[in-house]
Design a protein around this motif. Structure first.
Motif, PDB file in Angstrom:
ATOM      1  N   ALA A 106       0.820  -1.214   0.000  1.00  0.00           N
ATOM      2  CA  ALA A 106       0.000   0.000   0.000  1.00  0.00           C
ATOM      3  C   ALA A 106       0.850   1.259   0.000  1.00  0.00           C
ATOM      4  CB  ALA A 106      -0.943  -0.004   1.199  1.00  0.00           C
ATOM      5  N   GLY A 107       2.152   1.110   0.200  1.00  0.00           N
ATOM      6  CA  GLY A 107       3.039   2.260   0.141  1.00  0.00           C
ATOM      7  C   GLY A 107       3.322   2.932   1.462  1.00  0.00           C
ATOM      8  N   PHE A 108       2.925   2.319   2.548  1.00  0.00           N
ATOM      9  CA  PHE A 108       3.168   2.936   3.861  1.00  0.00           C
ATOM     10  C   PHE A 108       4.516   2.540   4.436  1.00  0.00           C
ATOM     11  CE2 PHE A 108      -1.494   2.938   3.597  1.00  0.00           C
ATOM     12  CZ  PHE A 108      -1.737   4.270   3.846  1.00  0.00           C
ATOM     13  N   LEU A 109       5.021   1.364   4.034  1.00  0.00           N
ATOM     14  CA  LEU A 109       6.305   0.890   4.538  1.00  0.00           C
ATOM     15  C   LEU A 109       7.219   0.534   3.378  1.00  0.00           C
ATOM     16  CD1 LEU A 109       5.167  -1.574   7.400  1.00  0.00           C
ATOM     17  CD2 LEU A 109       5.840   0.826   7.612  1.00  0.00           C
ATOM     18  N   SER A 110       8.528   0.591   3.668  1.00  0.00           N
ATOM     19  CA  SER A 110       9.494   0.084   2.701  1.00  0.00           C
ATOM     20  C   SER A 110      10.317  -1.000   3.382  1.00  0.00           C
ATOM     21  CB  SER A 110      10.400   1.211   2.199  1.00  0.00           C
ATOM     22  OG  SER A 110      11.122   1.776   3.273  1.00  0.00           O
ATOM     23  N   ARG A 111      10.781  -1.945   2.622  1.00  0.00           N
ATOM     24  CA  ARG A 111      11.477  -3.093   3.185  1.00  0.00           C
ATOM     25  C   ARG A 111      12.926  -3.108   2.749  1.00  0.00           C
ATOM     26  NH1 ARG A 111      11.708  -9.404   3.278  1.00  0.00           N
ATOM     27  NH2 ARG A 111      12.890  -9.307   1.345  1.00  0.00           N
ATOM     28  N   SER A 112      13.827  -3.402   3.671  1.00  0.00           N
ATOM     29  CA  SER A 112      15.224  -3.588   3.298  1.00  0.00           C
ATOM     30  C   SER A 112      15.780  -4.740   4.113  1.00  0.00           C
ATOM     31  CB  SER A 112      16.024  -2.310   3.553  1.00  0.00           C
ATOM     32  OG  SER A 112      16.114  -2.046   4.931  1.00  0.00           O
ATOM     33  N   LYS A 113      16.457  -5.616   3.445  1.00  0.00           N
ATOM     34  CA  LYS A 113      16.977  -6.796   4.116  1.00  0.00           C
ATOM     35  C   LYS A 113      18.461  -6.601   4.387  1.00  0.00           C
ATOM     36  CE  LYS A 113      16.072 -11.706   4.194  1.00  0.00           C
ATOM     37  NZ  LYS A 113      15.472 -12.840   3.492  1.00  0.00           N
ATOM     38  N   ARG A 114      18.850  -6.825   5.631  1.00  0.00           N
ATOM     39  CA  ARG A 114      20.264  -6.733   5.978  1.00  0.00           C
ATOM     40  C   ARG A 114      20.642  -8.029   6.670  1.00  0.00           C
ATOM     41  NH1 ARG A 114      18.803  -1.230   7.033  1.00  0.00           N
ATOM     42  NH2 ARG A 114      18.822  -1.338   9.307  1.00  0.00           N
ATOM     43  N   GLY A 115      21.385  -8.848   5.962  1.00  0.00           N
ATOM     44  CA  GLY A 115      21.720 -10.168   6.500  1.00  0.00           C
ATOM     45  C   GLY A 115      20.471 -11.014   6.520  1.00  0.00           C
ATOM     46  N   THR A 116      20.250 -11.680   7.638  1.00  0.00           N
ATOM     47  CA  THR A 116      19.074 -12.536   7.749  1.00  0.00           C
ATOM     48  C   THR A 116      17.831 -11.743   8.121  1.00  0.00           C
ATOM     49  OG1 THR A 116      20.638 -14.166   8.620  1.00  0.00           O
ATOM     50  CG2 THR A 116      18.293 -14.721   8.715  1.00  0.00           C
ATOM     51  N   TRP A 117      18.065 -10.507   8.563  1.00  0.00           N
ATOM     52  CA  TRP A 117      16.965  -9.742   9.114  1.00  0.00           C
ATOM     53  C   TRP A 117      16.316  -8.821   8.098  1.00  0.00           C
ATOM     54  CZ3 TRP A 117      21.533 -10.759  11.646  1.00  0.00           C
ATOM     55  CH2 TRP A 117      21.408 -11.541  12.803  1.00  0.00           C
ATOM     56  N   ALA A 118      15.054  -8.628   8.242  1.00  0.00           N
ATOM     57  CA  ALA A 118      14.310  -7.704   7.381  1.00  0.00           C
ATOM     58  C   ALA A 118      13.888  -6.501   8.216  1.00  0.00           C
ATOM     59  CB  ALA A 118      13.088  -8.398   6.787  1.00  0.00           C
ATOM     60  N   TYR A 119      14.140  -5.325   7.658  1.00  0.00           N
ATOM     61  CA  TYR A 119      13.795  -4.092   8.358  1.00  0.00           C
ATOM     62  C   TYR A 119      12.699  -3.373   7.586  1.00  0.00           C
ATOM     63  CZ  TYR A 119      17.909  -4.715  11.278  1.00  0.00           C
ATOM     64  OH  TYR A 119      18.827  -5.209  12.162  1.00  0.00           O
ATOM     65  N   TYR A 120      11.709  -2.924   8.318  1.00  0.00           N
ATOM     66  CA  TYR A 120      10.616  -2.166   7.702  1.00  0.00           C
ATOM     67  C   TYR A 120      10.667  -0.736   8.210  1.00  0.00           C
ATOM     68  CZ  TYR A 120       8.590  -6.348   5.652  1.00  0.00           C
ATOM     69  OH  TYR A 120       8.378  -7.475   4.895  1.00  0.00           O
ATOM     70  N   LYS A 121      10.504   0.185   7.278  1.00  0.00           N
ATOM     71  CA  LYS A 121      10.664   1.602   7.578  1.00  0.00           C
ATOM     72  C   LYS A 121       9.432   2.364   7.104  1.00  0.00           C
ATOM     73  CE  LYS A 121      14.138   5.276   6.884  1.00  0.00           C
ATOM     74  NZ  LYS A 121      13.155   6.354   6.778  1.00  0.00           N
ATOM     75  N   LEU A 122       9.032   3.355   7.850  1.00  0.00           N
ATOM     76  CA  LEU A 122       7.931   4.211   7.416  1.00  0.00           C
ATOM     77  C   LEU A 122       8.341   4.967   6.165  1.00  0.00           C
ATOM     78  CD1 LEU A 122       6.064   6.134  10.262  1.00  0.00           C
ATOM     79  CD2 LEU A 122       5.353   4.155   8.923  1.00  0.00           C
ATOM     80  N   VAL A 123       7.488   4.986   5.162  1.00  0.00           N
ATOM     81  CA  VAL A 123       7.745   5.814   3.984  1.00  0.00           C
ATOM     82  C   VAL A 123       7.406   7.257   4.352  1.00  0.00           C
ATOM     83  CG1 VAL A 123       6.978   6.374   1.656  1.00  0.00           C
ATOM     84  CG2 VAL A 123       7.320   3.981   2.299  1.00  0.00           C
ATOM     85  N   PRO A 124       8.407   8.139   4.320  1.00  0.00           N
ATOM     86  CA  PRO A 124       8.164   9.531   4.751  1.00  0.00           C
ATOM     87  C   PRO A 124       7.042  10.174   3.942  1.00  0.00           C
ATOM     88  CG  PRO A 124      10.513   9.109   4.410  1.00  0.00           C
ATOM     89  CD  PRO A 124       9.780   7.915   3.874  1.00  0.00           C
ATOM     90  N   GLY A 125       6.099  10.742   4.641  1.00  0.00           N
ATOM     91  CA  GLY A 125       5.039  11.485   3.972  1.00  0.00           C
ATOM     92  C   GLY A 125       3.829  10.666   3.574  1.00  0.00           C
ATOM     93  N   ALA A 126       3.938   9.358   3.645  1.00  0.00           N
ATOM     94  CA  ALA A 126       2.825   8.524   3.176  1.00  0.00           C
ATOM     95  C   ALA A 126       1.587   8.729   4.053  1.00  0.00           C
ATOM     96  CB  ALA A 126       3.231   7.058   3.162  1.00  0.00           C
ATOM     97  N   LEU A 127       1.775   8.623   5.355  1.00  0.00           N
ATOM     98  CA  LEU A 127       0.637   8.820   6.259  1.00  0.00           C
ATOM     99  C   LEU A 127       0.118  10.249   6.180  1.00  0.00           C
ATOM    100  CD1 LEU A 127       1.641   6.796   9.445  1.00  0.00           C
ATOM    101  CD2 LEU A 127      -0.384   6.452   8.027  1.00  0.00           C
ATOM    102  N   ASP A 128       1.025  11.181   6.015  1.00  0.00           N
ATOM    103  CA  ASP A 128       0.613  12.589   5.954  1.00  0.00           C
ATOM    104  C   ASP A 128      -0.219  12.870   4.705  1.00  0.00           C
ATOM    105  OD1 ASP A 128       2.137  13.805   8.316  1.00  0.00           O
ATOM    106  OD2 ASP A 128       3.693  12.725   7.239  1.00  0.00           O
ATOM    107  N   SER A 129       0.162  12.232   3.589  1.00  0.00           N
ATOM    108  CA  SER A 129      -0.629  12.417   2.371  1.00  0.00           C
ATOM    109  C   SER A 129      -2.063  11.959   2.598  1.00  0.00           C
ATOM    110  CB  SER A 129      -0.010  11.615   1.218  1.00  0.00           C
ATOM    111  OG  SER A 129       1.276  12.101   0.908  1.00  0.00           O
TER     112      SER A 129
END
Lengths: 116, 116
Positions: A85-108
């Motif tokens: 839906a565009g609210f989070l972005s995913r980045s994998k570092r090693g075995t772990w997956a990190y989810y980050k807020l997409v800046p401005g998505a909630l505000d839009s």
DNA sequence: CCTAAATATCGATGAGTGTCAATATCGATG
DNA sequence: CATCGATATTGACACTCATCGATATTTAGG
């Protein structure tokens, strides 16, 4: 970087006219409803709030499974819904997956609901 | 005026802390999700936008049935959902029922989503 | 009262969805 | 390469919900 696929939330906000300015077309309503449905779930709201409160507004999946009383596959499912839906972005570092807020998505999304 | 039952939207906003300030409790997430689910539907979004664009932010049911491609019972159902959720208020004048935007309801919800 | 128009309610149905158990995939490490 | 831990995917199930047709309720006018 020739083609740029807009994230759904951004797309829904693209029309930029608040919900209460003019009557929504069917497709506009469909887009906006899709974005709202993505966050209209208790588990997903808690995930967002936990991620938002984390450093860099980013959190590892391993830190998201315990706080909620749901299984790991379900957490993974919710994170996928929020990412699609565009609210989070995913980045994998090693075995772990990190989810980050997409800046401005909630505000839009927030701006679309405001009546003033 | 001894007992005051808060409208669900207002209740969800009562905690007043934006979604991204602190991790949401289960009950806070349930309340907020309930409010979001109420508007996370294309037909209900269109109803809201039509009512909002009407004079006095108020519209007769008879003017809401035609624009949407859904039957009258379904429109009535959606209006009830929005009213129960605190986004609309109902007043009957003669044979006609008028639905009006509850001032501030959408804005309260909007403020909960903002990250700044 | 009786009828007609507007709106609400009821019951059913089909589509969508949150959850889980089981399993697959991916990356690190020995 | 074999194994293990972390995460994702799959399939199934129960539950919710949007919609409809039929019907009930309410109100105005004759």
């Amino acid at each position: 970087m020739s083609t740029l696929t807009l994230l759904p939330v951004i797309q829904a906000a693209a029309c930029c006219a608040p919900l209460t300015r003019d009557p929504l077309s069917q497709s506009q309503a469909d887009d906006l409803a899709k974005s709202l449905k993505a966050i209209a779930d208790p588990a997903r709201l808690r995930l967002i709030s936990i991620i938002a409160a984390s450093e860099g507004q980013e959190a590892c999946v391993c830190d998201l499974t315990e706080p909620l009383d749901i299984g790991q596959p379900t957490v993974s499912h919710h994170l996928k819904v929020l990412t699609d839906a565009g609210f989070l972005s995913r980045s994998k570092r090693g075995t772990w997956a990190y989810y980050k807020l997409v800046p401005g998505a909630l505000d839009s999304l927030s701006r679309l609901l405001v009546t003033t």
